[in-house]
Design a protein around this motif. Sequence first.
Motif, PDB file in Angstrom:
ATOM      1  N   GLY A  14      12.030 -11.367  -8.049  1.00 27.41           N
ATOM      2  CA  GLY A  14      12.092 -12.758  -7.637  1.00 27.41           C
ATOM      3  C   GLY A  14      13.227 -13.099  -6.704  1.00 27.41           C
ATOM      4  N   ALA A  15      13.953 -12.096  -6.216  1.00 28.09           N
ATOM      5  CA  ALA A  15      15.093 -12.372  -5.326  1.00 28.09           C
ATOM      6  C   ALA A  15      14.651 -12.693  -3.904  1.00 28.09           C
ATOM      7  CB  ALA A  15      16.056 -11.186  -5.310  1.00 28.09           C
ATOM      8  N   GLY A  16      13.372 -12.498  -3.616  1.00 29.60           N
ATOM      9  CA  GLY A  16      12.867 -12.781  -2.276  1.00 29.60           C
ATOM     10  C   GLY A  16      12.870 -11.569  -1.360  1.00 29.60           C
ATOM     11  N   LYS A  17      12.961 -10.379  -1.947  1.00 28.23           N
ATOM     12  CA  LYS A  17      13.065  -9.149  -1.153  1.00 28.23           C
ATOM     13  C   LYS A  17      11.883  -8.967  -0.204  1.00 28.23           C
ATOM     14  CE  LYS A  17      13.191  -6.360  -4.634  1.00 28.23           C
ATOM     15  NZ  LYS A  17      13.028  -7.355  -5.704  1.00 28.23           N
ATOM     16  N   SER A  18      10.671  -9.120  -0.712  1.00 28.79           N
ATOM     17  CA  SER A  18       9.486  -8.879   0.110  1.00 28.79           C
ATOM     18  C   SER A  18       9.401  -9.851   1.277  1.00 28.79           C
ATOM     19  CB  SER A  18       8.216  -8.974  -0.749  1.00 28.79           C
ATOM     20  OG  SER A  18       8.202  -7.976  -1.738  1.00 28.79           O
ATOM     21  N   THR A  19       9.612 -11.122   1.002  1.00 28.76           N
ATOM     22  CA  THR A  19       9.557 -12.144   2.056  1.00 28.76           C
ATOM     23  C   THR A  19      10.600 -11.879   3.125  1.00 28.76           C
ATOM     24  OG1 THR A  19       8.750 -13.814   0.498  1.00 28.76           O
ATOM     25  CG2 THR A  19       9.766 -14.614   2.528  1.00 28.76           C
ATOM     26  N   VAL A  20      11.815 -11.604   2.689  1.00 24.95           N
ATOM     27  CA  VAL A  20      12.912 -11.368   3.623  1.00 24.95           C
ATOM     28  C   VAL A  20      12.708 -10.070   4.399  1.00 24.95           C
ATOM     29  CG1 VAL A  20      15.379 -10.803   3.757  1.00 24.95           C
ATOM     30  CG2 VAL A  20      14.615 -12.740   2.379  1.00 24.95           C
ATOM     31  N   ALA A  21      12.361  -9.001   3.691  1.00 18.03           N
ATOM     32  CA  ALA A  21      12.191  -7.698   4.343  1.00 18.03           C
ATOM     33  C   ALA A  21      11.081  -7.744   5.386  1.00 18.03           C
ATOM     34  CB  ALA A  21      11.891  -6.626   3.302  1.00 18.03           C
ATOM     35  N   ARG A  22       9.993  -8.414   5.056  1.00 19.18           N
ATOM     36  CA  ARG A  22       8.871  -8.531   6.002  1.00 19.18           C
ATOM     37  C   ARG A  22       9.323  -9.263   7.272  1.00 19.18           C
ATOM     38  NH1 ARG A  22       5.908 -11.466   3.092  1.00 19.18           N
ATOM     39  NH2 ARG A  22       4.910  -9.767   1.944  1.00 19.18           N
ATOM     40  N   SER A  23      10.065 -10.335   7.103  1.00 16.03           N
ATOM     41  CA  SER A  23      10.519 -11.121   8.260  1.00 16.03           C
ATOM     42  C   SER A  23      11.546 -10.364   9.090  1.00 16.03           C
ATOM     43  CB  SER A  23      11.107 -12.454   7.781  1.00 16.03           C
ATOM     44  OG  SER A  23      10.119 -13.246   7.159  1.00 16.03           O
ATOM     45  N   VAL A  24      12.420  -9.610   8.425  1.00 16.15           N
ATOM     46  CA  VAL A  24      13.405  -8.799   9.146  1.00 16.15           C
ATOM     47  C   VAL A  24      12.684  -7.750   9.988  1.00 16.15           C
ATOM     48  CG1 VAL A  24      15.224  -7.061   8.888  1.00 16.15           C
ATOM     49  CG2 VAL A  24      15.292  -9.154   7.508  1.00 16.15           C
ATOM     50  N   ALA A  25      11.673  -7.114   9.398  1.00 15.16           N
ATOM     51  CA  ALA A  25      10.909  -6.100  10.129  1.00 15.16           C
ATOM     52  C   ALA A  25      10.218  -6.709  11.347  1.00 15.16           C
ATOM     53  CB  ALA A  25       9.879  -5.460   9.201  1.00 15.16           C
ATOM     54  N   GLU A  26       9.650  -7.895  11.185  1.00 10.95           N
ATOM     55  CA  GLU A  26       8.986  -8.565  12.301  1.00 10.95           C
ATOM     56  C   GLU A  26       9.987  -8.891  13.405  1.00 10.95           C
ATOM     57  OE1 GLU A  26       7.104 -11.959  10.621  1.00 10.95           O
ATOM     58  OE2 GLU A  26       5.460 -10.829   9.711  1.00 10.95           O
ATOM     59  N   ALA A  27      11.170  -9.366  13.013  1.00 10.66           N
ATOM     60  CA  ALA A  27      12.185  -9.755  13.995  1.00 10.66           C
ATOM     61  C   ALA A  27      12.691  -8.559  14.795  1.00 10.66           C
ATOM     62  CB  ALA A  27      13.356 -10.445  13.286  1.00 10.66           C
ATOM     63  N   LEU A  28      12.757  -7.400  14.148  1.00 14.59           N
ATOM     64  CA  LEU A  28      13.298  -6.210  14.801  1.00 14.59           C
ATOM     65  C   LEU A  28      12.214  -5.306  15.391  1.00 14.59           C
ATOM     66  CD1 LEU A  28      16.029  -5.226  12.164  1.00 14.59           C
ATOM     67  CD2 LEU A  28      16.399  -6.315  14.392  1.00 14.59           C
ATOM     68  N   GLY A  29      10.961  -5.621  15.100  1.00 10.71           N
ATOM     69  CA  GLY A  29       9.871  -4.757  15.557  1.00 10.71           C
ATOM     70  C   GLY A  29       9.795  -3.473  14.755  1.00 10.71           C
ATOM     71  N   TYR A  30      10.228  -3.538  13.488  1.00  9.00           N
ATOM     72  CA  TYR A  30      10.230  -2.380  12.607  1.00  9.00           C
ATOM     73  C   TYR A  30       8.992  -2.389  11.700  1.00  9.00           C
ATOM     74  CZ  TYR A  30      15.118  -1.135  13.684  1.00  9.00           C
ATOM     75  OH  TYR A  30      16.275  -0.732  14.295  1.00  9.00           O
ATOM     76  N   ILE A  31       8.821  -1.314  10.944  1.00  9.61           N
ATOM     77  CA  ILE A  31       7.738  -1.210   9.966  1.00  9.61           C
ATOM     78  C   ILE A  31       8.250  -1.682   8.616  1.00  9.61           C
ATOM     79  CG2 ILE A  31       6.192   0.377   8.751  1.00  9.61           C
ATOM     80  CD1 ILE A  31       6.359   2.199  11.227  1.00  9.61           C
ATOM     81  N   TYR A  32       7.491  -2.534   7.941  1.00  7.75           N
ATOM     82  CA  TYR A  32       7.869  -3.025   6.621  1.00  7.75           C
ATOM     83  C   TYR A  32       7.153  -2.219   5.542  1.00  7.75           C
ATOM     84  CZ  TYR A  32       7.622  -5.884   2.419  1.00  7.75           C
ATOM     85  OH  TYR A  32       7.666  -6.299   1.114  1.00  7.75           O
ATOM     86  N   ILE A  33       7.919  -1.734   4.553  1.00  4.88           N
ATOM     87  CA  ILE A  33       7.339  -0.970   3.453  1.00  4.88           C
ATOM     88  C   ILE A  33       7.772  -1.597   2.130  1.00  4.88           C
ATOM     89  CG2 ILE A  33       7.196   1.279   2.316  1.00  4.88           C
ATOM     90  CD1 ILE A  33       7.850   2.539   5.036  1.00  4.88           C
ATOM     91  N   ASP A  34       6.815  -2.153   1.423  1.00  4.73           N
ATOM     92  CA  ASP A  34       7.044  -2.786   0.126  1.00  4.73           C
ATOM     93  C   ASP A  34       6.799  -1.746  -0.960  1.00  4.73           C
ATOM     94  OD1 ASP A  34       7.075  -4.266  -2.180  1.00  4.73           O
ATOM     95  OD2 ASP A  34       5.452  -5.627  -1.612  1.00  4.73           O
ATOM     96  N   THR A  35       7.857  -1.083  -1.418  1.00  6.57           N
ATOM     97  CA  THR A  35       7.678  -0.024  -2.411  1.00  6.57           C
ATOM     98  C   THR A  35       7.208  -0.575  -3.753  1.00  6.57           C
ATOM     99  OG1 THR A  35      10.005  -0.116  -3.123  1.00  6.57           O
ATOM    100  CG2 THR A  35       9.446   1.392  -1.325  1.00  6.57           C
ATOM    101  N   GLY A  36       7.622  -1.820  -4.056  1.00  5.93           N
ATOM    102  CA  GLY A  36       7.181  -2.427  -5.304  1.00  5.93           C
ATOM    103  C   GLY A  36       5.675  -2.539  -5.373  1.00  5.93           C
ATOM    104  N   ALA A  37       5.044  -2.790  -4.224  1.00  9.38           N
ATOM    105  CA  ALA A  37       3.586  -2.899  -4.176  1.00  9.38           C
ATOM    106  C   ALA A  37       2.936  -1.577  -4.551  1.00  9.38           C
ATOM    107  CB  ALA A  37       3.142  -3.331  -2.779  1.00  9.38           C
ATOM    108  N   MET A  38       3.598  -0.466  -4.240  1.00  6.32           N
ATOM    109  CA  MET A  38       3.050   0.843  -4.576  1.00  6.32           C
ATOM    110  C   MET A  38       3.041   1.052  -6.093  1.00  6.32           C
ATOM    111  SD  MET A  38       4.904   2.948  -1.474  1.00  6.32           S
ATOM    112  CE  MET A  38       3.950   4.455  -1.577  1.00  6.32           C
ATOM    113  N   TYR A  39       4.136   0.667  -6.748  1.00  4.52           N
ATOM    114  CA  TYR A  39       4.180   0.778  -8.209  1.00  4.52           C
ATOM    115  C   TYR A  39       3.206  -0.199  -8.860  1.00  4.52           C
ATOM    116  CZ  TYR A  39       8.269   3.732  -7.678  1.00  4.52           C
ATOM    117  OH  TYR A  39       9.100   4.763  -7.338  1.00  4.52           O
ATOM    118  N   ARG A  40       3.069  -1.362  -8.250  1.00  2.00           N
ATOM    119  CA  ARG A  40       2.116  -2.341  -8.775  1.00  2.00           C
ATOM    120  C   ARG A  40       0.684  -1.828  -8.649  1.00  2.00           C
ATOM    121  NH1 ARG A  40       3.471  -7.652  -9.543  1.00  2.00           N
ATOM    122  NH2 ARG A  40       5.710  -8.109  -9.456  1.00  2.00           N
TER     123      ARG A  40
END
Length: 230
Positions: A14-40
């Motif tokens: 609930g810290a907002g990691k996914s939302t923040v990480a996704r936006s950071v990746a978009e801003a930098l043109g990087y690839i976003y990888i949500d590892t939590g989604a893999m465990y889920r």
Amino acid sequence: MDERINIAIDGPAGAGKSTVARSVAEALGYIYIDTGAMYRAVTWSAREAGLNVEDDQAVTDLARELEITLAPGPDGQVVLLNGQDITDKIRSRDVNLHVSRVAANDAVRLLLVEMQRKLAADKGVVMDGRDIGSHVLPNAELKIYLTASVQERALRRFRESGDASGITLEQMEREIEERDRKDMERAISPLIRAEGAILLDSTGIPAGEVVSQIVTLGSKKLAEAKQDVI
């Protein structure tokens, strides 16, 4: 030199990691990888198969047969399991309650960590989870530990799913605290602030401001990396 770095973002539920990480990746043109989604995804599959998540061998055998794909979509990341879109299904309360146990399965972690490291081998990745900076990508050029108060994290989760799940905000707070305890006390790759990780507390701070801070830090780290090879 490839003008990209890897960014690891860790923190509690609930810290907002996914939302923040996704936006950071978009801003930098990087690839976003949500590892939590893999465990889920593994957790959801195990529950659908009627497995006891305490049965490490059965869950591991299942995980070996799964093909997990993370792909960009119109509303963010799409999670595919053997070709099936399970993006919404893995955010259920049932998965929330059982994913910590699956994440504590050493063999499952080894399988998924290997996948995650391969995805980050060419740099230009923003990866979030609970053990990215400490275990998955210990050499990431920028490590962030993103957190927030239990009350705020519970409120975020409650707004996402509380009404639909039929639980109260107080129950959500207790579940968040229990998830924190399990993640921090597990024997395998516990949730910790990795060495060198920058602490960011997002309590009361808009996500956009947190994203801007990390993008700025990323730009500085990239400049430092370039300077080191001159």
